[in-house]
Write a protein that holds these residues in place. Structure first.
Motif, PDB file in Angstrom:
ATOM      1  N   GLU A   1      -7.257  10.499  -1.237  1.00 40.41           N
ATOM      2  CA  GLU A   1      -8.616   9.983  -1.397  1.00 40.41           C
ATOM      3  C   GLU A   1      -8.734   9.018  -2.582  1.00 40.41           C
ATOM      4  O   GLU A   1      -9.671   8.237  -2.656  1.00 40.41           O
ATOM      5  N   MET A   2      -7.766   9.112  -3.497  1.00 34.64           N
ATOM      6  CA  MET A   2      -7.780   8.278  -4.685  1.00 34.64           C
ATOM      7  C   MET A   2      -6.367   7.835  -5.020  1.00 34.64           C
ATOM      8  O   MET A   2      -5.392   8.302  -4.428  1.00 34.64           O
TER       9      MET A   2
ATOM     10  N   LEU B   1      -8.068   1.995  -2.553  1.00 37.77           N
ATOM     11  CA  LEU B   1      -8.389   3.354  -2.978  1.00 37.77           C
ATOM     12  C   LEU B   1      -8.943   3.343  -4.396  1.00 37.77           C
ATOM     13  O   LEU B   1      -8.434   2.623  -5.258  1.00 37.77           O
ATOM     14  N   PRO B   2      -9.992   4.115  -4.674  1.00 44.00           N
ATOM     15  CA  PRO B   2     -10.490   4.205  -6.053  1.00 44.00           C
ATOM     16  C   PRO B   2      -9.451   4.878  -6.937  1.00 44.00           C
ATOM     17  O   PRO B   2      -8.577   5.601  -6.448  1.00 44.00           O
TER      18      PRO B   2
ATOM     19  N   PRO C   1     -10.260   0.712  -8.861  1.00 50.00           N
ATOM     20  CA  PRO C   1     -11.670   0.744  -9.270  1.00 50.00           C
ATOM     21  C   PRO C   1     -12.194   2.180  -9.263  1.00 50.00           C
ATOM     22  O   PRO C   1     -11.842   2.959  -8.379  1.00 50.00           O
ATOM     23  N   ARG C   2     -13.008   2.534 -10.239  1.00 44.36           N
ATOM     24  CA  ARG C   2     -13.518   3.902 -10.321  1.00 44.36           C
ATOM     25  C   ARG C   2     -14.417   4.212  -9.135  1.00 44.36           C
ATOM     26  O   ARG C   2     -15.217   3.380  -8.700  1.00 44.36           O
ATOM     27  N   PRO C   3     -14.316   5.432  -8.572  1.00 48.74           N
ATOM     28  CA  PRO C   3     -15.210   5.822  -7.472  1.00 48.74           C
ATOM     29  C   PRO C   3     -16.633   5.999  -7.998  1.00 48.74           C
ATOM     30  O   PRO C   3     -16.832   6.558  -9.070  1.00 48.74           O
ATOM     31  N   GLN C   4     -17.593   5.489  -7.276  1.00 52.78           N
ATOM     32  CA  GLN C   4     -18.973   5.536  -7.739  1.00 52.78           C
ATOM     33  C   GLN C   4     -19.785   6.617  -7.040  1.00 52.78           C
ATOM     34  O   GLN C   4     -19.499   6.983  -5.906  1.00 52.78           O
ATOM     35  N   ILE C   5     -20.807   7.096  -7.745  1.00 57.55           N
ATOM     36  CA  ILE C   5     -21.748   8.000  -7.107  1.00 57.55           C
ATOM     37  C   ILE C   5     -22.642   7.175  -6.182  1.00 57.55           C
ATOM     38  O   ILE C   5     -22.733   5.949  -6.318  1.00 57.55           O
ATOM     39  N   GLU C   6     -23.304   7.828  -5.240  1.00 58.30           N
ATOM     40  CA  GLU C   6     -24.101   7.112  -4.244  1.00 58.30           C
ATOM     41  C   GLU C   6     -25.181   6.248  -4.890  1.00 58.30           C
ATOM     42  O   GLU C   6     -25.476   5.142  -4.432  1.00 58.30           O
TER      43      GLU C   6
ATOM     44  N   PHE D   1       0.837  -1.206   0.000  1.00 62.53           N
ATOM     45  CA  PHE D   1       0.000   0.000   0.000  1.00 62.53           C
ATOM     46  C   PHE D   1       0.867   1.250   0.000  1.00 62.53           C
ATOM     47  O   PHE D   1       0.605   2.203  -0.749  1.00 62.53           O
ATOM     48  N   TYR D   2       1.918   1.259   0.821  1.00 61.06           N
ATOM     49  CA  TYR D   2       2.763   2.443   0.937  1.00 61.06           C
ATOM     50  C   TYR D   2       3.656   2.628  -0.297  1.00 61.06           C
ATOM     51  O   TYR D   2       3.924   3.766  -0.710  1.00 61.06           O
ATOM     52  N   ILE D   3       4.095   1.516  -0.881  1.00 63.39           N
ATOM     53  CA  ILE D   3       4.870   1.606  -2.126  1.00 63.39           C
ATOM     54  C   ILE D   3       4.019   2.247  -3.224  1.00 63.39           C
ATOM     55  O   ILE D   3       4.459   3.147  -3.945  1.00 63.39           O
ATOM     56  N   LYS D   4       2.780   1.781  -3.342  1.00 66.02           N
ATOM     57  CA  LYS D   4       1.860   2.335  -4.340  1.00 66.02           C
ATOM     58  C   LYS D   4       1.562   3.800  -4.042  1.00 66.02           C
ATOM     59  O   LYS D   4       1.465   4.626  -4.954  1.00 66.02           O
ATOM     60  N   ARG D   5       1.425   4.125  -2.769  1.00 66.04           N
ATOM     61  CA  ARG D   5       1.113   5.514  -2.381  1.00 66.04           C
ATOM     62  C   ARG D   5       2.264   6.458  -2.746  1.00 66.04           C
ATOM     63  O   ARG D   5       2.041   7.566  -3.259  1.00 66.04           O
TER      64      ARG D   5
END
Length: 458
Positions: A374-375, A404-405, A380-385, A260-264
């Motif tokens: 936040e992304m 994370l999206p 995966p794409r963040p979706q609307i509610e 996760f941290y490598i990707k971040r």
């Protein structure tokens, strides 16, 4: 010679040659730094004795031998070229960081940082080329001596189809499929086609499993079972024998812990790089949006992200100002069913908006979301509610929110808006379960081609 014998021999041979390459790269780096034309371009305080570097070489071999064994670096795994390269970079970089730390603490002699840097680069290049050669050669030898590894997947279930789909991606494996659970017929099938391994991918009574497995093993054929739980979490289960009994363990997703941290870190670095080149074009786009239709250039929309948390997603405005109000009038006209809203001729989209959507430029401000944590660039794409409510009704699909999206993802490079809801979710789950840096790099490269192909963009 058996396959397992050849496997162990190749692993040991690879381990020895990898250490030889590390040693050769280090010695070559010393020669390049102090006894080549490169030395005339770099400042140096005389030529240090080679004996000092030989002493360091012994330590280097020990460091990398430990790392190679711990990481199972020489073992056979079915990686893509991208994944293999990323793995080589990761392993070699780990060893070199440890080496730099040791040389920094050792004050009796100052080792050249250029030598270590050159050694790092050369080791990555040579070992990657060697591993690629071994992979191709071993497949060729295995086919020549044994032919393709023959596997029969037995069972009439969704799980069996998933297993077959994965195995078909392996060029050295020939996959057969059988729904026959009769012991005698299955044994005849195995003998006729000279099967090397049987994978049972269906719920069967224990007595029948015992009968079939006994007969299969007598033939010298491997017998393996895919438990029912795999149907839900394929790729996330491993066998744990720590307590002395074999237990099925649900693994954490690949994108956790250090991954996760490598990707971040990669996200932050690339986002700053992209932003530095795109700040002026983004200002021009903002001006064009405001000239085309009333309203702000940047549109903030509530999206559902990591672990189901809501956040404000940044986008270039591609619709008219009151698009949210008009949505209620149009949501029944979706061309991808009720679960996801998409219209090819959405009346809310502006002239500039059509151009921005065609080339996915409207997503560019989401670099801000990436920097805010936040992304991610890929995910995966963040979706609307409205869409997320449908996803949360399916316990399996909820796993897409464990990462994370992303600005781009697997389904963006596999058809974009032309895919149906089920296909989108399956691609998102595949990404969550099989994430790797190599996969991220592939998606990034494919995104460029997907954008210019304009397929499924609306």
């Amino acid at each position: 010679m058996r396959r397992s014998t050849l496997y162990h021999f190749t692993s040991f041979f690879t381990f020895v040659v990898d250490l030889a390459i590390i040693s050769f790269s280090f010695v070559l780096s010393y020669k390049l730094r102090f006894h080549s034309q490169l030395s005339s371009f770099l400042p140096k305080k005389g030529v240090p004795p080679f004996s000092e570097y030989v002493n360091l070489l012994y330590i280097i071999v020990v460091i990398f031998a430990i790392i190679f064994v711990y990481k199972k670096f020489a073992s056979f795994t079915h990686r893509s070229g991208f994944d293999e390269f990323v793995n080589v970079v990761n392993i070699i970089s780990t060893g070199m960081v440890i080496l730099l730390a040791l040389t920094f603490m050792y004050r009796q002699f100052e080792y050249s940082r250029v030598v270590i840097l050159l050694s790092w680069i050369l080791s990555i290049i040579f070992i990657f080329l060697f591993h690629s050669f071994v992979r191709v050669l071993s497949r060729y030898i295995l086919r020549k001596i044994f032919g393709r590894y023959k596997v029969v997947v037995v069972g009439e279930s969704e799980t069996s189809l998933k297993v077959i789909e994965i195995l078909k991606k392996l060029p050295q494996v020939k996959v057969y499929y059988s729904t026959v659970l009769d012991k005698n017929k299955l044994i005849s099938f195995i003998q006729k086609r000279k099967i090397n391994e049987v994978i049972l991918a269906q719920s069967v009574e224990q007595n029948l499993v015992a009968e079939i497995s006994d007969e299969v093993i007598k033939l010298g054929v491997a017998f393996k079972i895919v438990p029912d739980i795999i149907e839900l979490r394929l790729g996330e289960v491993c066998i744990d024998t720590y307590l002395g009994i074999p237990l099925l363990e649900i693994k954490p997703i690949s994108l956790s812990g250090s991954n996760f941290y490598i990707k971040r870190v990669l996200d932050i670095f690339l986002s700053i790089l992209i932003l530095s080149f795109s700040i002026v074009p983004m200002l021009i786009i903002s001006l064009l949006i405001m000239l085309d239709s009333p309203g702000p250039a940047i549109f903030l929309q509530d999206r559902i992200g990591y672990r189901g948390k809501k956040f404000k997603c940044y986008k270039f405005r591609s619709m008219v100002k009151d698009a949210e109000r008009l949505f209620e009038q149009l949501k029944d006209k979706s061309e991808r069913g009720k679960l996801v809203f998409k219209m090819k001729s959405d009346p809310r989209v502006t002239r500039v908006g059509k151009f921005l959507r065609r080339y996915s430029i409207d997503e560019l401000p989401q670099i801000i979301n990436v920097l805010r944590g936040e992304m991610s660039l890929v995910g995966p794409r963040p979706q609307i509610e409205y869409e997320a409510r449908s996803v949360f009704q399916h316990s399996i699909y909820k796993r897409r929110y464990n990462v994370l999206p992303g600005i781009t993802g697997l389904w963006q490079v596999s058809g974009r808006a032309d895919l149906d809801f089920e296909d989108m979710m399956k691609l998102d789950l595949y990404y969550v379960e099989y994430w790797s840096l190599g996969l991220d790099l592939q998606i990034m490269f494919k995104t460029i081609f997907a954008i210019f192909s304009k397929k499924g963009a609306y």
